[in-house]
Design a protein around this motif. Structure first.
Motif, PDB file in Angstrom:
ATOM      1  N   ALA A  90      -3.644  22.184 -79.176  1.00 63.60           N
ATOM      2  CA  ALA A  90      -3.678  21.804 -77.766  1.00 63.60           C
ATOM      3  C   ALA A  90      -5.120  21.550 -77.305  1.00 63.60           C
ATOM      4  O   ALA A  90      -5.397  20.588 -76.564  1.00 63.60           O
ATOM      5  N   VAL A  91      -6.032  22.421 -77.744  1.00 69.18           N
ATOM      6  CA  VAL A  91      -7.441  22.234 -77.376  1.00 69.18           C
ATOM      7  C   VAL A  91      -7.985  20.941 -77.968  1.00 69.18           C
ATOM      8  O   VAL A  91      -8.696  20.162 -77.303  1.00 69.18           O
ATOM      9  N   ALA A  92      -7.670  20.690 -79.235  1.00 72.81           N
ATOM     10  CA  ALA A  92      -8.156  19.465 -79.888  1.00 72.81           C
ATOM     11  C   ALA A  92      -7.634  18.216 -79.188  1.00 72.81           C
ATOM     12  O   ALA A  92      -8.366  17.242 -78.964  1.00 72.81           O
ATOM     13  N   VAL A  93      -6.354  18.238 -78.846  1.00 71.74           N
ATOM     14  CA  VAL A  93      -5.775  17.081 -78.143  1.00 71.74           C
ATOM     15  C   VAL A  93      -6.443  16.890 -76.785  1.00 71.74           C
ATOM     16  O   VAL A  93      -6.734  15.763 -76.359  1.00 71.74           O
ATOM     17  N   SER A  94      -6.712  17.982 -76.101  1.00 69.89           N
ATOM     18  CA  SER A  94      -7.354  17.899 -74.788  1.00 69.89           C
ATOM     19  C   SER A  94      -8.761  17.307 -74.902  1.00 69.89           C
ATOM     20  O   SER A  94      -9.169  16.462 -74.097  1.00 69.89           O
ATOM     21  N   VAL A  95      -9.509  17.759 -75.924  1.00 69.15           N
ATOM     22  CA  VAL A  95     -10.874  17.244 -76.118  1.00 69.15           C
ATOM     23  C   VAL A  95     -10.856  15.754 -76.427  1.00 69.15           C
ATOM     24  O   VAL A  95     -11.626  14.970 -75.875  1.00 69.15           O
ATOM     25  N   LEU A  96      -9.971  15.358 -77.366  1.00 68.94           N
ATOM     26  CA  LEU A  96      -9.897  13.939 -77.725  1.00 68.94           C
ATOM     27  C   LEU A  96      -9.459  13.088 -76.537  1.00 68.94           C
ATOM     28  O   LEU A  96     -10.001  12.002 -76.298  1.00 68.94           O
ATOM     29  N   ALA A  97      -8.485  13.570 -75.805  1.00 57.31           N
ATOM     30  CA  ALA A  97      -8.026  12.806 -74.636  1.00 57.31           C
ATOM     31  C   ALA A  97      -9.136  12.689 -73.596  1.00 57.31           C
ATOM     32  O   ALA A  97      -9.349  11.627 -73.002  1.00 57.31           O
ATOM     33  N   GLY A  98      -9.870  13.795 -73.402  1.00 60.06           N
ATOM     34  CA  GLY A  98     -10.979  13.745 -72.446  1.00 60.06           C
ATOM     35  C   GLY A  98     -12.068  12.787 -72.879  1.00 60.06           C
ATOM     36  O   GLY A  98     -12.637  12.046 -72.069  1.00 60.06           O
ATOM     37  N   ALA A  99     -12.363  12.794 -74.212  1.00 58.71           N
ATOM     38  CA  ALA A  99     -13.387  11.893 -74.727  1.00 58.71           C
ATOM     39  C   ALA A  99     -12.978  10.435 -74.533  1.00 58.71           C
ATOM     40  O   ALA A  99     -13.794   9.585 -74.159  1.00 58.71           O
ATOM     41  N   LEU A 120     -10.965   9.284 -72.246  1.00 57.41           N
ATOM     42  CA  LEU A 120     -11.044   8.972 -70.821  1.00 57.41           C
ATOM     43  C   LEU A 120     -12.487   8.746 -70.378  1.00 57.41           C
ATOM     44  O   LEU A 120     -12.788   7.806 -69.638  1.00 57.41           O
ATOM     45  N   VAL A 121     -13.395   9.621 -70.870  1.00 58.62           N
ATOM     46  CA  VAL A 121     -14.811   9.458 -70.528  1.00 58.62           C
ATOM     47  C   VAL A 121     -15.354   8.150 -71.096  1.00 58.62           C
ATOM     48  O   VAL A 121     -16.088   7.415 -70.448  1.00 58.62           O
ATOM     49  N   VAL A 134     -16.971   5.184 -69.033  1.00 56.73           N
ATOM     50  CA  VAL A 134     -18.332   4.687 -69.244  1.00 56.73           C
ATOM     51  C   VAL A 134     -18.315   3.191 -69.516  1.00 56.73           C
ATOM     52  O   VAL A 134     -19.112   2.435 -68.951  1.00 56.73           O
ATOM     53  N   ARG A 135     -17.398   2.770 -70.395  1.00 57.21           N
ATOM     54  CA  ARG A 135     -17.310   1.336 -70.691  1.00 57.21           C
ATOM     55  C   ARG A 135     -16.983   0.536 -69.437  1.00 57.21           C
ATOM     56  O   ARG A 135     -17.552  -0.533 -69.196  1.00 57.21           O
ATOM     57  N   ALA A 136     -16.077   1.053 -68.652  1.00 53.95           N
ATOM     58  CA  ALA A 136     -15.715   0.353 -67.416  1.00 53.95           C
ATOM     59  C   ALA A 136     -16.897   0.303 -66.455  1.00 53.95           C
ATOM     60  O   ALA A 136     -17.140  -0.722 -65.807  1.00 53.95           O
ATOM     61  N   SER A 137     -17.648   1.409 -66.373  1.00 56.84           N
ATOM     62  CA  SER A 137     -18.809   1.439 -65.480  1.00 56.84           C
ATOM     63  C   SER A 137     -19.871   0.457 -65.937  1.00 56.84           C
ATOM     64  O   SER A 137     -20.431  -0.301 -65.130  1.00 56.84           O
ATOM     65  N   LEU A 138     -20.170   0.447 -67.259  1.00 56.34           N
ATOM     66  CA  LEU A 138     -21.163  -0.485 -67.784  1.00 56.34           C
ATOM     67  C   LEU A 138     -20.703  -1.927 -67.593  1.00 56.34           C
ATOM     68  O   LEU A 138     -21.504  -2.807 -67.267  1.00 56.34           O
TER      69      LEU A 138
END
Length: 550
Positions: free
Chosen positions: A26-35, A37-38, A42-46
């Protein structure tokens, strides 16, 4: 015991281990999903930042040199422009430069300098800003640059930009000094990013440091009136978040090929008179091999002849102890050289008409001329260190031929068969001038008439060809004007850039060619020797344009 019972008892017995595994997953999935999304954020902002900096620009046409401002209008008015999905075209000048805040002395370097007018703002859909575009000596700064300089509205700024030159700096006639231009400007406004203050056609994450200068002022200061180096093109479907059509660039290239002129690519085909034909020249002062091949191909289709020409400035033409300073020498092809040699002029004695013979009268006349030259008001240029080199050597029978006009032959007291030495400068690519020399055998003396009386064999040399007098010369290499005699001034007044000597094209290219080209021009004449009429010249221009790719 069945399978279901076995699994249930296994989970119950190892519940602690299984819980740890589930928690880790669950933690691994959360980290990957957060990455993810981030990363998307970032790509959208750039992407949003880059699109904001591009404004409505979908495709950019740029050049290392300058071309007609009218080309932007020609492209926009092309019949296929709207059909290909384009909306508008905007001309501007794009340079890099440095700016100094006069009051504080703060300096910003490596900034983007844009020459714009109201068309720039209208192109980006900012009609309200078009009315307040910078005028006269006003300048808009991006907010980042204004904050860096501490500049406020009304402050004086000194903008330093590089003066463009089609002539390569590494060539003999390229300006090595004073290549910049400083413009005094008054800050009118600091533009935020939302008002195109960070306009840029190059992707970058850092803040854009930009200065917006009136287009007309920049063109005037650069001596490029009516010329630009960039065209922005917008697409009809372009908008916030709209993806650019990859085919737009290819479509625009096709429109450009049908809209450009020879002037846009730095090529001139200058009509002379009917008998002499036309001169094909380049803004760089040298015709490169690609242009020469295109000219020969166009000539073959136009039933005309494109003859190679290479003109160069000799510091000295010497025969024995006598010499002529600063003379233009032209290398021509075999046909032109033999035509000149066929117009040989027989001279009685060794320069009797000019020197009065070799008796006391001749020596007295030369003495008076030397005194007159020494007492003239012409001052020499400051000396600069030169690297001498031995002249090219060859046995007397192997020396290449050279033809002098009558004026030079009289001044040198020369006769057919004499050995003639040319001394000249060469610019090393690593920097610095070399003095070189080459020997020739005098093959003929011709009157200054017909093919030997042609000042258009020499292209425009900055600081030389436009000078009213020899004493006004200001080339980018050292010239000792104290060597110039009154008779040399008289020749310049009467004949200007008419060459004093002619050599075969192979000899000239062996001595003077560079990586930028081995011709200075090409002479276009009818293949049958008839006068070149306007129709034939226009046909050659059309075929030459078709052989070049903008």
């Amino acid at each position: 015991m069945n399978t279901a019972t076995l699994l249930r008892r296994n989970f119950a017995y190892y519940w602690r281990t299984n819980l740890a595994v589930v928690f880790g997953v669950a933690v691994a999935v959360s980290v990957l999903a957060g990455a993810l999304l981030v990363g998307d954020s970032v790509r959208a902002s750039l992407r949003d930042i880059f699109l904001q900096r591009l404004g409505r620009a979908d495709t950019v046409v740029s050049s290392a040199g300058f071309f007609r401002e009218q080309l932007a209008s020609d492209v926009q008015q092309h019949g296929q422009f709207a059909a290909a999905g384009f909306d508008a075209a905007c001309p501007l000048v794009t340079l890099t430069g440095a700016v100094t805040h006069e009051e504080s002395g703060r300096r910003g370097a490596g900034l983007q300098v844009y020459g714009v007018d109201e068309r720039f703002w209208r192109f980006h859909g900012r009609d309200e800003a078009a009315a307040r575009a910078p005028r006269e000596r006003e300048v808009f700064l991006s907010e980042a640059l204004a904050a860096e300089l501490g500049a406020r509205v009304g402050d004086t700024l000194l903008l330093r930009i590089e003066k463009p030159s089609e002539i390569p700096v590494e060539s003999l006639h390229g300006r090595k000094e004073d290549v910049g231009r400083t413009i005094r400007l008054t800050m009118r406004e600091a533009l935020p990013a939302s008002a195109l203050g960070e306009f840029s056609v190059q992707a970058r994450q850092s803040a854009v440091r930009a200065a917006f200068v009136p287009l007309g002022l920049l063109q005037k200061e650069l001596k490029q009136e009516g010329k630009i180096n960039t065209v922005l093109v917008s697409a009809k479907d372009a908008g916030d978040g709209a993806a650019a059509d990859p085919s737009h660039a290819a479509k625009l290239e096709g429109i450009l090929r049908e809209s450009f002129t020879l002037e846009d690519v730095g090529v001139r085909v200058r009509a002379l008179d009917e008998r002499r034909g036309a001169a094909l020249e380049s803004d760089s002062g040298l015709v490169n091999e690609h242009l020469a091949e295109a000219a020969r191909a166009a000539a073959s289709k136009s039933v005309v002849r494109a003859a190679p020409i290479f003109s160069y400035l000799a510091n000295t033409i010497r025969v024995g102890e006598r010499e002529v300073p600063y003379s233009l020498v032209t290398a021509v092809d075999d046909a032109a050289f033999e035509k000149l040699r066929g117009g040989n002029s027989e001279m009685g004695g060794r320069g009797e008409r000019e020197t009065g013979g070799e008796g006391d009268g001749g020596r007295e006349r030369r003495g008076e001329e030397e005194k007159e030259s020494a007492s003239s008001n012409i001052s020499p240029s400051p000396p600069r260190p030169l690297t001498p080199s031995p002249p090219l050597s060859a046995s007397p029978s192997e020396l290449p031929p050279l033809i002098l006009n009558e004026w030079a032959a009289r001044d040198l007291n020369a006769q057919t068969g004499d050995e003639v030495t040319l001394a000249y400068f060469l610019w090393q690519e690593g920097g610095g001038l070399l003095t070189r020399g080459a020997q020739f055998r005098l093959a003929g003396i011709v009157p200054i008439a017909g093919a030997a009386d042609d000042r258009d064999l020499v292209p425009a040399y900055p600081g030389i060809t436009e000078s009213a007098n020899l004493s006004d010369w200001d080339p980018p290499f050292p010239v000792d004007l104290a060597r110039v005699r009154p008779r040399d001034e008289d020749y310049w007044d009467e004949h200007r850039t008419t060459p004093k000597a002619f050599i075969p094209i192979e000899a000239g290219q062996a001595l003077w060619q560079t990586r930028f080209g081995k011709l200075t021009s090409m002479r276009v004449t009818p293949a049958d020797g008839a006068p070149l009429d306007d129709a034939a010249l226009e046909t050659f221009r059309r075929h030459l344009r078709g052989a070049l790719d903008p």
